[in-house]
Every structure is written in C-alpha cells, then in structure tokens.
Enzyme design. Sequence first.
Site, mmCIF file in Angstrom:
data_model
loop_
_atom_site.group_PDB
_atom_site.id
_atom_site.type_symbol
_atom_site.label_atom_id
_atom_site.label_comp_id
_atom_site.label_asym_id
_atom_site.label_seq_id
_atom_site.Cartn_x
_atom_site.Cartn_y
_atom_site.Cartn_z
ATOM 1 N N HIS A 1 -2.438 -0.867 -3.487
ATOM 2 C CA HIS A 1 -3.553 0.019 -3.151
ATOM 3 C C HIS A 1 -3.301 1.379 -3.776
ATOM 4 C CE1 HIS A 1 -4.201 -2.453 0.800
ATOM 5 N NE2 HIS A 1 -4.593 -3.106 -0.284
ATOM 6 N N SER B 1 0.867 -1.179 0.000
ATOM 7 C CA SER B 1 0.000 0.000 0.000
ATOM 8 C C SER B 1 0.907 1.234 0.000
ATOM 9 C CB SER B 1 -0.942 -0.038 1.210
ATOM 10 O OG SER B 1 -1.855 1.037 1.165
ATOM 11 N N THR B 2 0.855 2.048 1.054
ATOM 12 C CA THR B 2 1.671 3.264 1.102
ATOM 13 C C THR B 2 3.157 2.919 0.971
ATOM 14 O OG1 THR B 2 0.044 4.205 2.610
ATOM 15 C CG2 THR B 2 2.154 5.348 2.418
ATOM 16 N N MET C 1 -0.100 0.887 5.122
ATOM 17 C CA MET C 1 -0.923 1.122 6.295
ATOM 18 C C MET C 1 -1.977 0.033 6.436
ATOM 19 S SD MET C 1 -1.681 5.156 6.543
ATOM 20 C CE MET C 1 -0.422 6.259 7.175
ATOM 21 N N ASP D 1 -4.261 -5.171 5.639
ATOM 22 C CA ASP D 1 -4.603 -5.978 4.476
ATOM 23 C C ASP D 1 -3.444 -6.904 4.126
ATOM 24 O OD1 ASP D 1 -6.095 -6.896 2.269
ATOM 25 O OD2 ASP D 1 -5.010 -5.538 0.935
#
Length: 365
Positions: free
Chosen positions: A201, A174-175, A291, A294
């Site tokens: 993401h 993600s991030t 973050m 997931d």
Amino acid sequence: MSAPVRVMLVEDSLVVRQLLAHIVSRDPRLALVAAVASGEEALREIHRVSPDVISMDIRLPGIDGLETTRRIMAERPTPIVVVADAVEDASLRISMNALRAGALSVVEKPVGTGHAAYEAISGQICTQLRIMSQVPVIRRRAIGAERLGRPVPDLPAEAFREPGIPSHVAVAASTGGPPAFARLLGALPADFSVPILLVQHMGAAFMEGFADWLNGVVPLRVVLAQDGVRPVAGHVYVAPGDRHLALGPAGLLATSDEPPVGGQRPSATVLFRSLARVAGPRGLGVLLTGMGEDGAAGLRDMRAAGAATIAEHESSAVVYGMPAAAVRLGAAGSVLPLDLIAPRLLRAVQPGVPAPGGPVPGGAA
C-alpha cells in the site's frame, strides 16, 4: 473531543512550507506546533514542541531528511511522514531509505491551490499525518531491530510443516512494508526457485520508484507487474500504483482497475484470493506489517485451499493490524517474526535442504 494532533513541518522551501502550514492549519484535527527549514532546526525544536507526528522533507540543506530521520528515531522516536517529490529519482531513493530508517509512510508534496489535484493530495497528507501519529514507534538503529530483540514465544512444530512445494509466493504489507520487504527479500537468494508477487500500500506516484529501490537492495530481480506476463523464478512482481494484481487462470499476471477492496487498490485480498483459485495448495501467502485488515480474508481463502500461509508475529511488526486480523480469522498457518520468514520460505521451496543458519528455532529438527 480528543486533542488535535501536534504536527511539526520540516521543509526547506518557503513556498512549500507555507503551503503545508496552510493545509495542516485548516484541518481542525491537526495543530501546527512548528515549521522549520532544516534538519538541524528540527532536532533542536523537537524537544521543545514535542510533536505527535513530523512531516519530513527529504532534500534539505545541511543534514538531509534521511539523516534527520535516523537521528530522530535514535534520540526521540516520533512518527514521521516523508513528503517527497515523486518524480525525482534521487528523492525517491532517499525517501525509501528513510522508510527503512524508521519513517512510516511517504506522500506526494502538495501542489498549488489552483491545481486540480490540490484537494486530493492535501487530504492524503492530512490523513497520513493523523493516522501515523497513532503508530507507536521505538528507538531504533534499523526499523524493527529492537522489536526482534523482544522474547518470542515458542512456536509449535506444526508451524513449520510443509504442505507441498509452492509454485507461487504472494507477499503483502502496508505501513512498515518497504523495510520489511527489504529484510525479507534480502534474505532470499537471487536464484530463489519460484516467482514472488507483491502488494504494498503506497501512493501510486511512488510505486515505480519503490520497485526500483527494492531492486537495488535485494538479490532478486524486482519489477513492476505487467498484464499478461508469465511470472518466472527469481523475480518479484510489484503491483502497479492504484491497480490490483492477481494471478490469472492461465498462470499469467493480471492487473486491473476494478473497484478497491476494503478501501485498498491494490488489495492484498485480491492477490491472495487469486492464488487460492489458481495455485490452490501450491500457493504460499505471507502477510506482513500494516494497518487495517486487508489481506486477512484472502489469506483465509488460501489456507482453505490448502496453501501454506504466514502472518508476521507481533514482536517484529511495525503495525500489528493486518497480521492480527489474519490470526483472528484463523487464516495464518504460521505466525513468525520477520527474520524467520525467509528461512521458512527456503524450507518450503527446497524441502530437506536446511536454510542458512541451521534449523529454525521452534521447528522440527
């Protein structure tokens, strides 16, 4: 009540700058402290207003948003959210490179107040500004470089034992994901002998541009995943925007608009669980920076099915949320800094062949 997040806007278009200022000002959790029209102004104002987060345009007069991002991350590290036009190829490439230079996320530029998507896009912008303002950032030349300079604990030999040659590799982030993927996949050869399935993401509008950008910076062939395709070696299949990606029972790719899992679509857990079911001990899962949680539950399922599983080590993760969740669940068979993951993948798919650079530190000889 906590103090509002201090936001600086960098946007050369007066209309868009005013629209962004309106969007930020109506959110009580945000406080607009500066709105400037160029990178040069941003570099001057940042020391005066000390923002908690910056909304960064990419197409700026003078020094562009990429160079402005580089200078901010070198001189006064501050969380940066890139606000870009998702349909301009040049802007997309610059946006992805800005992420590689240290920006944390990319969101769509706002649309007019009369547009049907106005509230959704405005909400996403404010959410990203609030969330990213909490991410600790460091002075850097390239994202993660200094983190990898930190001491890394000795890793047990068990972390490098091979459970079997994998048939499929699944990776998710993600991030901080785009630059992490560029480094990880960039260290693998074009003839890597198994297919790689990837979840990142990111806003749906940017996924095609992300895949195109990644295809241009790594040796492997990177494409958006399509339903019913049989994945082949040397290819990376990126989950399309706002669709889950899974490996189907017949070994074909499956994309779907099933409900989000853990608030995410695409979801890393959906991808990992599909490999647990279909590939079993011949799967290999990698969970990188991001973050939230997931992927952790899905990685646990893969490990329970006998697959090799890797979580990124805190020393290199931009955000140690998703990997930390995997560690807490006991889902990670190995916990490795980013630069040691590619050698570990090469050892897995080519047992007995030393990875480039010699033996992996901390592993068996």
